[in-house]
Design an enzyme around this catalytic site. Structure first.
Site, PDB file in Angstrom:
ATOM      1  N   HIS A   1      36.754   6.018  54.399  1.00  0.00           N
ATOM      2  CA  HIS A   1      37.497   4.854  54.878  1.00  0.00           C
ATOM      3  C   HIS A   1      36.718   4.176  55.995  1.00  0.00           C
ATOM      4  CE1 HIS A   1      38.731   7.922  57.769  1.00  0.00           C
ATOM      5  NE2 HIS A   1      39.218   6.973  58.562  1.00  0.00           N
TER       6      HIS A   1
ATOM      7  N   HIS B   1      36.946   3.406  59.289  1.00  0.00           N
ATOM      8  CA  HIS B   1      36.885   3.603  60.734  1.00  0.00           C
ATOM      9  C   HIS B   1      35.477   3.956  61.208  1.00  0.00           C
ATOM     10  CE1 HIS B   1      41.496   4.299  60.994  1.00  0.00           C
ATOM     11  NE2 HIS B   1      41.174   3.016  61.087  1.00  0.00           N
TER      12      HIS B   1
ATOM     13  N   ASP C   1      34.167   5.958  63.336  1.00  0.00           N
ATOM     14  CA  ASP C   1      33.677   7.327  63.484  1.00  0.00           C
ATOM     15  C   ASP C   1      33.238   7.918  62.153  1.00  0.00           C
ATOM     16  OD1 ASP C   1      36.595   7.251  63.060  1.00  0.00           O
ATOM     17  OD2 ASP C   1      36.494   9.436  63.100  1.00  0.00           O
ATOM     18  N   HIS C   2      33.474   7.192  61.057  1.00  0.00           N
ATOM     19  CA  HIS C   2      33.020   7.600  59.726  1.00  0.00           C
ATOM     20  C   HIS C   2      31.885   6.722  59.216  1.00  0.00           C
ATOM     21  CE1 HIS C   2      36.621  10.204  59.084  1.00  0.00           C
ATOM     22  NE2 HIS C   2      37.074   9.391  60.011  1.00  0.00           N
TER      23      HIS C   2
END
Length: 268
Positions: free
Chosen positions: A78, A80, A82-83
Protein backbone atom coordinates in the site's frame (compact mmCIF):
# COMPACT_ATOMS: atom_id res chain seq x y z
CA UNK A 1 22.57 -17.85 17.52
CA UNK A 2 18.91 -17.68 16.45
CA UNK A 3 17.79 -14.22 15.33
CA UNK A 4 14.45 -13.13 16.78
CA UNK A 5 12.13 -10.20 16.16
CA UNK A 6 12.97 -7.33 16.37
CA UNK A 7 16.38 -7.54 14.68
CA UNK A 8 17.13 -4.34 12.79
CA UNK A 9 18.65 -4.46 9.31
CA UNK A 10 19.47 -8.17 9.62
CA UNK A 11 18.23 -11.00 7.43
CA UNK A 12 15.97 -13.26 9.50
CA UNK A 13 14.71 -16.45 7.90
CA UNK A 14 11.10 -17.18 8.92
CA UNK A 15 10.01 -20.03 6.62
CA UNK A 16 11.95 -21.94 3.97
CA UNK A 17 10.82 -19.41 1.34
CA UNK A 18 10.34 -16.21 3.36
CA UNK A 19 12.85 -14.00 5.15
CA UNK A 20 12.52 -10.51 6.59
CA UNK A 21 14.67 -7.42 7.05
CA UNK A 22 13.25 -5.04 9.66
CA UNK A 23 13.72 -1.31 9.03
CA UNK A 24 15.01 0.73 11.95
CA UNK A 25 11.99 3.05 12.05
CA UNK A 26 10.09 2.15 15.24
CA UNK A 27 7.24 4.43 16.34
CA UNK A 28 3.77 4.37 17.80
CA UNK A 29 2.38 3.82 14.31
CA UNK A 30 5.00 1.42 12.89
CA UNK A 31 5.40 -0.68 16.07
CA UNK A 32 8.97 -2.06 16.06
CA UNK A 33 9.45 -0.89 12.46
CA UNK A 34 8.49 -1.80 8.89
CA UNK A 35 9.08 -5.36 7.70
CA UNK A 36 10.49 -5.86 4.22
CA UNK A 37 9.79 -9.43 3.11
CA UNK A 38 12.11 -11.38 0.82
CA UNK A 39 10.53 -14.34 -0.94
CA UNK A 40 12.46 -17.09 -2.72
CA UNK A 41 11.83 -20.81 -2.98
CA UNK A 42 14.74 -23.02 -1.87
CA UNK A 43 17.06 -23.41 -4.85
CA UNK A 44 15.80 -20.31 -6.67
CA UNK A 45 18.38 -17.66 -7.53
CA UNK A 46 16.26 -14.49 -7.48
CA UNK A 47 13.95 -12.87 -4.95
CA UNK A 48 10.54 -11.25 -4.91
CA UNK A 49 10.67 -8.34 -2.45
CA UNK A 50 7.56 -6.99 -0.71
CA UNK A 51 7.70 -3.35 0.46
CA UNK A 52 11.08 -1.59 0.15
CA UNK A 53 10.41 0.24 3.41
CA UNK A 54 11.16 3.87 4.28
CA UNK A 55 13.52 6.25 2.52
CA UNK A 56 16.59 5.12 4.44
CA UNK A 57 19.84 4.24 2.69
CA UNK A 58 20.90 1.90 5.50
CA UNK A 59 17.74 -0.14 4.98
CA UNK A 60 18.22 -0.25 1.21
CA UNK A 61 21.84 -1.31 1.69
CA UNK A 62 20.71 -4.10 4.03
CA UNK A 63 18.26 -5.31 1.38
CA UNK A 64 20.90 -5.29 -1.32
CA UNK A 65 23.27 -7.24 0.96
CA UNK A 66 20.60 -9.79 1.80
CA UNK A 67 19.62 -10.42 -1.83
CA UNK A 68 22.90 -9.76 -3.60
CA UNK A 69 20.82 -7.34 -5.67
CA UNK A 70 19.05 -10.26 -7.35
CA UNK A 71 15.46 -8.99 -7.09
CA UNK A 72 13.29 -10.11 -9.99
CA UNK A 73 10.22 -8.21 -8.78
CA UNK A 74 9.15 -5.80 -6.04
CA UNK A 75 5.54 -5.71 -4.81
CA UNK A 76 3.92 -2.89 -2.80
CA UNK A 77 1.22 -3.61 -0.21
CA UNK A 78 0.00 0.00 0.00
CA UNK A 79 0.87 3.64 -0.45
CA UNK A 80 2.23 4.76 2.94
CA UNK A 81 5.74 6.22 2.95
CA UNK A 82 7.17 3.72 5.44
CA UNK A 83 6.51 1.07 2.76
CA UNK A 84 7.20 3.03 -0.43
CA UNK A 85 9.80 5.66 0.51
CA UNK A 86 12.69 3.35 -0.37
CA UNK A 87 11.48 2.47 -3.87
CA UNK A 88 13.81 4.69 -5.85
CA UNK A 89 16.92 3.85 -3.81
CA UNK A 90 16.17 0.15 -4.32
CA UNK A 91 15.50 0.53 -8.05
CA UNK A 92 18.71 2.49 -8.50
CA UNK A 93 20.70 -0.18 -6.66
CA UNK A 94 19.13 -3.28 -8.25
CA UNK A 95 17.08 -2.33 -11.31
CA UNK A 96 14.06 -4.19 -9.92
CA UNK A 97 10.68 -3.59 -11.55
CA UNK A 98 8.02 -2.45 -9.10
CA UNK A 99 4.32 -3.34 -9.11
CA UNK A 100 1.61 -1.68 -7.02
CA UNK A 101 -2.02 -0.62 -7.16
CA UNK A 102 -1.04 3.04 -7.51
CA UNK A 103 0.58 3.91 -10.84
CA UNK A 104 2.84 6.47 -9.13
CA UNK A 105 4.77 3.61 -7.56
CA UNK A 106 5.37 1.61 -10.74
CA UNK A 107 8.94 1.34 -11.97
CA UNK A 108 10.55 -0.33 -14.95
CA UNK A 109 8.35 -2.97 -16.57
CA UNK A 110 6.06 -3.12 -13.52
CA UNK A 111 2.32 -2.96 -14.13
CA UNK A 112 -0.68 -2.21 -11.92
CA UNK A 113 -1.66 -5.08 -9.62
CA UNK A 114 -4.94 -6.82 -10.45
CA UNK A 115 -7.11 -8.49 -7.83
CA UNK A 116 -6.91 -12.31 -7.93
CA UNK A 117 -4.10 -12.39 -10.48
CA UNK A 118 -1.41 -15.04 -10.06
CA UNK A 119 2.28 -14.18 -10.26
CA UNK A 120 4.82 -16.95 -10.86
CA UNK A 121 8.27 -15.80 -9.74
CA UNK A 122 11.25 -16.92 -7.63
CA UNK A 123 9.91 -20.49 -7.66
CA UNK A 124 6.68 -19.37 -5.96
CA UNK A 125 3.03 -18.91 -6.84
CA UNK A 126 1.79 -15.55 -5.53
CA UNK A 127 -1.92 -14.71 -5.63
CA UNK A 128 -2.83 -11.04 -5.31
CA UNK A 129 -5.77 -10.12 -3.06
CA UNK A 130 -7.23 -6.61 -2.90
CA UNK A 131 -7.78 -5.94 0.82
CA UNK A 132 -8.81 -2.26 1.19
CA UNK A 133 -9.75 -0.63 4.48
CA UNK A 134 -6.46 0.51 5.98
CA UNK A 135 -6.01 2.31 2.66
CA UNK A 136 -7.96 2.08 -0.56
CA UNK A 137 -5.00 0.55 -2.39
CA UNK A 138 -4.10 -2.11 0.20
CA UNK A 139 -3.22 -5.56 -1.13
CA UNK A 140 -2.24 -8.85 0.47
CA UNK A 141 -0.35 -11.75 -1.09
CA UNK A 142 -1.14 -15.45 -0.77
CA UNK A 143 2.06 -17.41 -1.40
CA UNK A 144 2.34 -21.10 -2.21
CA UNK A 145 5.79 -22.64 -2.31
CA UNK A 146 7.31 -26.03 -2.93
CA UNK A 147 6.62 -28.93 -0.57
CA UNK A 148 3.26 -27.43 0.42
CA UNK A 149 4.65 -24.29 2.04
CA UNK A 150 1.87 -21.71 2.56
CA UNK A 151 2.26 -18.12 3.76
CA UNK A 152 0.10 -15.00 3.82
CA UNK A 153 1.50 -11.47 3.59
CA UNK A 154 -1.02 -8.97 4.90
CA UNK A 155 0.72 -5.57 4.78
CA UNK A 156 -0.97 -3.28 7.30
CA UNK A 157 -4.36 -4.98 6.89
CA UNK A 158 -3.47 -7.41 9.69
CA UNK A 159 -0.49 -6.65 11.95
CA UNK A 160 1.63 -8.94 14.07
CA UNK A 161 0.43 -7.18 17.24
CA UNK A 162 -2.15 -4.55 18.06
CA UNK A 163 -4.80 -3.54 15.53
CA UNK A 164 -5.00 -1.61 12.29
CA UNK A 165 -5.97 2.02 11.71
CA UNK A 166 -8.66 2.52 9.06
CA UNK A 167 -9.02 5.25 6.48
CA UNK A 168 -11.60 7.82 7.46
CA UNK A 169 -13.51 7.47 4.18
CA UNK A 170 -17.19 6.52 4.33
CA UNK A 171 -16.79 3.01 2.94
CA UNK A 172 -13.56 2.09 4.72
CA UNK A 173 -15.04 -0.12 7.45
CA UNK A 174 -17.31 -2.04 5.10
CA UNK A 175 -14.32 -2.57 2.81
CA UNK A 176 -12.17 -3.63 5.75
CA UNK A 177 -14.66 -6.18 7.06
CA UNK A 178 -14.92 -7.64 3.55
CA UNK A 179 -11.12 -7.77 3.41
CA UNK A 180 -10.87 -9.61 6.72
CA UNK A 181 -13.43 -12.12 5.51
CA UNK A 182 -11.43 -12.68 2.32
CA UNK A 183 -8.28 -13.20 4.35
CA UNK A 184 -9.78 -15.57 6.91
CA UNK A 185 -11.06 -17.73 4.04
CA UNK A 186 -7.51 -18.32 2.76
CA UNK A 187 -5.77 -18.26 6.15
CA UNK A 188 -6.03 -21.90 7.34
CA UNK A 189 -2.63 -23.54 7.36
CA UNK A 190 -0.75 -20.37 6.43
CA UNK A 191 1.99 -18.49 8.27
CA UNK A 192 1.12 -14.82 8.84
CA UNK A 193 3.76 -12.39 7.57
CA UNK A 194 2.64 -8.84 8.50
CA UNK A 195 4.22 -5.51 7.57
CA UNK A 196 4.63 -4.56 11.24
CA UNK A 197 5.16 -6.67 14.33
CA UNK A 198 6.15 -10.33 14.64
CA UNK A 199 5.15 -13.12 12.29
CA UNK A 200 2.76 -15.84 13.46
CA UNK A 201 2.86 -19.54 12.53
CA UNK A 202 -0.94 -19.65 12.15
CA UNK A 203 -2.71 -16.75 10.45
CA UNK A 204 -6.30 -17.83 11.06
CA UNK A 205 -6.67 -17.08 14.81
CA UNK A 206 -5.01 -13.68 14.38
CA UNK A 207 -7.46 -12.69 11.64
CA UNK A 208 -10.42 -14.04 13.63
CA UNK A 209 -9.28 -11.87 16.54
CA UNK A 210 -9.28 -8.88 14.19
CA UNK A 211 -12.85 -9.62 13.11
CA UNK A 212 -13.97 -9.95 16.74
CA UNK A 213 -12.14 -6.75 17.69
CA UNK A 214 -13.92 -4.78 14.97
CA UNK A 215 -17.28 -6.04 16.19
CA UNK A 216 -16.32 -5.07 19.75
CA UNK A 217 -15.31 -1.56 18.69
CA UNK A 218 -18.55 -1.14 16.75
CA UNK A 219 -20.50 -2.09 19.86
CA UNK A 220 -18.49 0.44 21.88
CA UNK A 221 -19.27 3.17 19.35
CA UNK A 222 -22.95 2.21 19.44
CA UNK A 223 -22.90 2.48 23.24
CA UNK A 224 -21.15 5.85 23.04
CA UNK A 225 -23.81 7.15 20.65
CA UNK A 226 -26.53 6.00 23.02
CA UNK A 227 -24.80 7.86 25.86
CA UNK A 228 -23.78 11.02 23.98
CA UNK A 229 -26.62 11.20 21.48
CA UNK A 230 -26.92 10.22 17.81
CA UNK A 231 -25.34 13.47 16.61
CA UNK A 232 -22.18 13.08 18.71
CA UNK A 233 -18.99 14.19 16.96
CA UNK A 234 -16.25 11.74 16.14
CA UNK A 235 -13.80 13.35 18.59
CA UNK A 236 -16.34 12.93 21.38
CA UNK A 237 -16.58 9.24 20.50
CA UNK A 238 -12.80 8.91 20.55
CA UNK A 239 -12.63 10.39 24.05
CA UNK A 240 -15.32 7.98 25.22
CA UNK A 241 -14.18 4.75 23.53
CA UNK A 242 -10.41 5.27 23.64
CA UNK A 243 -10.17 6.80 27.12
CA UNK A 244 -7.61 4.15 28.14
CA UNK A 245 -5.40 4.71 25.08
CA UNK A 246 -2.38 7.04 24.99
CA UNK A 247 -3.67 10.39 23.69
CA UNK A 248 -0.77 10.55 21.27
CA UNK A 249 -2.55 7.76 19.37
CA UNK A 250 -5.92 9.50 19.34
CA UNK A 251 -5.41 11.01 15.85
CA UNK A 252 -5.14 7.48 14.46
CA UNK A 253 -8.13 6.36 16.53
CA UNK A 254 -10.05 9.36 15.19
CA UNK A 255 -9.61 8.08 11.64
CA UNK A 256 -11.00 4.67 12.60
CA UNK A 257 -13.91 6.17 14.55
CA UNK A 258 -14.90 8.33 11.57
CA UNK A 259 -15.01 5.16 9.46
CA UNK A 260 -17.08 3.38 12.12
CA UNK A 261 -19.56 6.24 12.43
CA UNK A 262 -20.00 6.38 8.66
CA UNK A 263 -20.59 2.61 8.63
CA UNK A 264 -23.22 2.74 11.39
CA UNK A 265 -25.01 5.83 10.06
CA UNK A 266 -25.18 4.35 6.55
CA UNK A 267 -27.12 1.46 8.04
CA UNK A 268 -29.59 3.61 9.91
Amino acid sequence: MTITHPAYEQLRQVTPSAAVVLADNPSGMTLQGTNTWLLRAPGATEYVLVDPGPKDRKHTEALVRATGGEIVLTLITHEHADHTGGIDHLVKATGTPVRAKGSEFLRGSGTVLADSEVIEAAGLRITVLATPGHTGDSHSFVVDGPDGERVLLTGDTVLGSGTTVLESSDGALADYLDSLNRLVAVAPGRTLLPAHGPDHPDAEPVIRFYIAHREERLNQVRAALEKLGPKAKSLQIVAEVYADVDKRLWPAAHSSVKAQLAYLRSRG
